[in-house]
Enzyme design. Sequence first.
Site, PDB file in Angstrom:
ATOM      1  N   GLU A 212       0.866  -1.217   0.004  1.00  0.00           N
ATOM      2  CA  GLU A 212       0.080  -0.013   0.009  1.00  0.00           C
ATOM      3  C   GLU A 212       0.787   1.224   0.014  1.00  0.00           C
ATOM      4  O   GLU A 212       0.422   2.393  -0.245  1.00  0.00           O
ATOM      5  CB  GLU A 212      -0.888   0.021   1.205  1.00  0.00           C
ATOM      6  CG  GLU A 212      -2.120  -1.001   1.368  1.00  0.00           C
ATOM      7  CD  GLU A 212      -3.175  -0.854   0.442  1.00  0.00           C
ATOM      8  OE1 GLU A 212      -3.211   0.352  -0.383  1.00  0.00           O
ATOM      9  OE2 GLU A 212      -4.115  -1.643   0.110  1.00  0.00           O
TER      10      GLU A 212
ATOM     11  N   GLU B 155       7.677 -21.458   7.867  1.00  0.00           N
ATOM     12  CA  GLU B 155       7.699 -20.711   9.098  1.00  0.00           C
ATOM     13  C   GLU B 155       8.463 -21.198  10.120  1.00  0.00           C
ATOM     14  O   GLU B 155       8.762 -20.698  11.251  1.00  0.00           O
ATOM     15  CB  GLU B 155       6.272 -20.867   9.666  1.00  0.00           C
ATOM     16  CG  GLU B 155       5.762 -21.911  10.490  1.00  0.00           C
ATOM     17  CD  GLU B 155       4.502 -21.698  11.230  1.00  0.00           C
ATOM     18  OE1 GLU B 155       4.290 -21.662  12.491  1.00  0.00           O
ATOM     19  OE2 GLU B 155       3.537 -20.962  10.690  1.00  0.00           O
TER      20      GLU B 155
END
Length: 324
Positions: free
Chosen positions: A105, A136
């Site tokens: 963004e 992960e």
Amino acid sequence: MSSTTEANAATPGQHSEYGELRAELATLTTEAFRPELAEIDRLGTLEIARIMNGEDRTVPDAVAARLPEIAAAIDGIAPRMARGGRLIYAGAGTAGRLGILDASECPPTFNTDPSEVVGLIAGGPSAIITAVEGAEDSKVMAAADLDALELTADDTVVGISASGRTPYAVGAVEHARAKGALTIGLSCNADSALGAASEHPVEIVVGPELLTGSTRLKSGTAQKLVLNMLSTITMIRLGKTYGNLMVDVRASNEKLRARSRRIVSLATGASDEEIEAALAATGGEVKNAILTILGQVDGPAAATLLAASDGHLRAALAAAPRTT
């Protein structure tokens, strides 16, 4: 024993490993079981929605309790970015996706280059949509992903993990710190491994989730709120805004082109004709257009003043020879 059963059977060592992990998870606030919600599935939809909404309303207060730590982290990020450093988010699963969302963004909102705010997710880009098994759990993968970016001491790495124990996030801040970069650990458990590994631990304790261990809920909301602060306030400190106006907005579509004109209008009070002329003279750059109007300078002079002011419009206006 069937082949399927054999494939799914765990070795004694694995049983021990899983037992240790289960015990560790049982100590985490984010994983706690809430017996008072054990029959939530029996409730009506509206009642479940009310309960969930009530849970969500507690999140801003949890963030508010950590505002000093958030502000200190931002005051570390901003001067580094002013020197050319990058803001790098690193996480797995929901946490990684939220980092990528915030990073993506920044270019349209603040006209940053995509390389300035970067989101890393365990398992790479494909993990944005589909989980990559085991990614992960790898500190090595985190180090490799950061090495590919060629870290410098001016960079900031934000490890994001609701549990505060995710190896990818912990490994990212450990590796970044060893390289001299600033490190921030954003988690939702107190006294986390991620916080301990970071120079700036930001631990937003939102409490147990509505669905046991579903950290995409309150924990995810808390992480989103903090990431909003880290990027937005850093950009304010870097002069990417003028008051509360996004003067570095990139007009990449019709809505943003209309917003650009509205921003110039709000900042200057100029007529539509003046606004169009100013944008034409500055290649559509909102900040420059405002400076030409308020500072009464032409396009090239506006660019020179902004460059000399490190992009800060107020400083450029103060330096303009005919500021009104």
